[in-house]
Design a protein around this motif. Sequence first.
Motif, mmCIF file in Angstrom:
data_model
loop_
_atom_site.group_PDB
_atom_site.id
_atom_site.type_symbol
_atom_site.label_atom_id
_atom_site.label_comp_id
_atom_site.label_asym_id
_atom_site.label_seq_id
_atom_site.Cartn_x
_atom_site.Cartn_y
_atom_site.Cartn_z
ATOM 1 N N ASN A 1 -1.581 9.678 9.207
ATOM 2 C CA ASN A 1 -2.333 10.431 10.209
ATOM 3 C C ASN A 1 -3.451 9.633 10.874
ATOM 4 O OD1 ASN A 1 -0.905 12.870 10.216
ATOM 5 N ND2 ASN A 1 -1.930 13.554 8.340
ATOM 6 N N LEU A 2 -3.622 8.364 10.481
ATOM 7 C CA LEU A 2 -4.636 7.533 11.138
ATOM 8 C C LEU A 2 -4.266 7.326 12.605
ATOM 9 C CD1 LEU A 2 -5.195 4.660 8.511
ATOM 10 C CD2 LEU A 2 -6.866 6.400 9.159
ATOM 11 N N GLY B 1 0.272 3.883 13.370
ATOM 12 C CA GLY B 1 -0.628 5.014 13.599
ATOM 13 C C GLY B 1 0.117 6.341 13.660
ATOM 14 N N LYS B 2 -0.638 7.399 13.834
ATOM 15 C CA LYS B 2 -0.091 8.765 13.832
ATOM 16 C C LYS B 2 1.065 8.900 14.821
ATOM 17 C CE LYS B 2 -1.555 13.590 14.308
ATOM 18 N NZ LYS B 2 -0.776 14.065 13.172
ATOM 19 N N THR C 1 0.831 -1.199 0.000
ATOM 20 C CA THR C 1 0.000 0.000 0.000
ATOM 21 C C THR C 1 0.870 1.255 0.000
ATOM 22 O OG1 THR C 1 -2.024 0.932 0.944
ATOM 23 C CG2 THR C 1 -0.306 0.319 2.510
ATOM 24 N N PRO C 2 0.496 2.265 -0.767
ATOM 25 C CA PRO C 2 1.273 3.501 -0.740
ATOM 26 C C PRO C 2 1.191 4.117 0.650
ATOM 27 C CG PRO C 2 -0.255 3.474 -2.594
ATOM 28 C CD PRO C 2 -0.637 2.334 -1.707
ATOM 29 N N PHE C 3 2.322 4.478 1.199
ATOM 30 C CA PHE C 3 2.334 5.146 2.503
ATOM 31 C C PHE C 3 2.169 6.631 2.237
ATOM 32 C CE2 PHE C 3 3.901 6.971 6.391
ATOM 33 C CZ PHE C 3 3.450 6.086 7.361
ATOM 34 N N THR C 4 0.983 7.158 2.555
ATOM 35 C CA THR C 4 0.662 8.556 2.260
ATOM 36 C C THR C 4 0.562 9.357 3.561
ATOM 37 O OG1 THR C 4 -1.696 8.090 2.398
ATOM 38 C CG2 THR C 4 -0.662 7.869 0.217
ATOM 39 N N ARG C 5 0.476 10.669 3.413
ATOM 40 C CA ARG C 5 0.273 11.539 4.583
ATOM 41 C C ARG C 5 -1.023 11.156 5.306
ATOM 42 N NH1 ARG C 5 4.245 14.357 7.003
ATOM 43 N NH2 ARG C 5 5.696 15.154 5.464
ATOM 44 N N ASP C 6 -2.104 10.913 4.536
ATOM 45 C CA ASP C 6 -3.388 10.543 5.151
ATOM 46 C C ASP C 6 -3.252 9.260 5.955
ATOM 47 O OD1 ASP C 6 -4.625 12.734 4.121
ATOM 48 O OD2 ASP C 6 -5.636 11.685 2.483
ATOM 49 N N PHE C 7 -2.556 8.293 5.348
ATOM 50 C CA PHE C 7 -2.366 7.008 6.024
ATOM 51 C C PHE C 7 -1.583 7.225 7.321
ATOM 52 C CE2 PHE C 7 -0.669 2.867 6.944
ATOM 53 C CZ PHE C 7 -1.614 1.972 6.477
ATOM 54 N N ILE D 1 -6.510 0.179 13.463
ATOM 55 C CA ILE D 1 -6.955 -1.178 13.792
ATOM 56 C C ILE D 1 -8.321 -1.460 13.187
ATOM 57 C CG2 ILE D 1 -7.691 -2.690 15.702
ATOM 58 C CD1 ILE D 1 -5.416 -1.300 17.380
ATOM 59 N N GLN D 2 -9.264 -0.523 13.378
ATOM 60 C CA GLN D 2 -10.625 -0.757 12.898
ATOM 61 C C GLN D 2 -10.708 -0.756 11.368
ATOM 62 O OE1 GLN D 2 -13.541 2.157 14.114
ATOM 63 N NE2 GLN D 2 -15.043 1.404 12.629
ATOM 64 N N LYS D 3 -10.189 0.319 10.738
ATOM 65 C CA LYS D 3 -10.388 0.478 9.291
ATOM 66 C C LYS D 3 -9.493 -0.430 8.457
ATOM 67 C CE LYS D 3 -11.984 5.279 9.465
ATOM 68 N NZ LYS D 3 -11.681 6.675 9.103
#
Length: 311
Positions: A100-101, A129-130, A92-98, A107-109
């Motif tokens: 910031n989870l 996580g963030k 999976t691309p590691f993005t800024r959005d990712f 865990i959930q999503k």
Amino acid sequence: MKIYNHLSEFKRLNNAVATIGTFDGVHFGHQKIINRLCELARSTGGESVILTFFPHPRMIIDPENQDLKMINTIEEKAEILAALGVDHLIITPFTRDFSNLSPSEYIQKILVETIGIKQIIVGYDHRFGKDRSGGMKDLIAFSGPYGYEVEEIGEQDINDVAVSSTKIRESLLCGQVGLAAEYLGYPFSLYGPVIKGDKIGRTIGYPTANIFIEQPYKLIPSDGIYAVTVETDNQAYKAMAYIGQRPTINGMTRNIEVNIFDFDREIYGQYIKMNFHEFLRHDVKFTGLEALKVQLAQDKEDTLKYFAQQH
């Protein structure tokens, strides 16, 4: 092994046994986790899943820093993981959005809703996580509500191996390719197409194939001469490789060249794999091509001597 280039491509499983990590090098420490993952999946009738990231998280979090080089390209990593028996690889691309989870969202999503984990296996120091704020305590806290089990590979088990991707990178950047192979459990390699060179090698009896490395993030060992094997057309050949700027002819660019023994085919455009076995000597400037030719004869002798000692 099925490969997915994004989490969105993955169809949620009923019984996923998963682990997460960048696994650069897929070294002995990583293999300990992956072997346990596959064993657990087999024993519970589940399917093994690895979630990995590309680009490497540090390339996204610190984009100004171009110094981080990878031991494996993503293709090389996939090949090694497939050989270890993994069922599913999600890249999976590691993005800024990712990045910031929050740990709970992660865990959930990701783990529960997207992958469908029934068991997760991670190293004792795994963070997610963030701001890397999530860890083992979060995985355990949410395991009851979401109905999955957590298995931790303890500090003792991982540190027994006494190996890390950082140590391997440092070894390669010092030319210690033999030590890197011990850590990895296989020889470090470079893979790429053969491109046209200046053909100076053939004028002194040592024709070389020049290799172009297509991925700018791939680590290149330090300059010098190496004993290597070259794989092409499903055959392996003994060879000696050169990495450097060719100071004897006042070269301006860093080249990767290999003189393949007992080989006389034209292979321009073909992809070859070069496995590094032993560092022979540092790159030096000679007084001229004749002196270089004398040294290359010695290098070839040293390479053959190295391989003779391996049997």
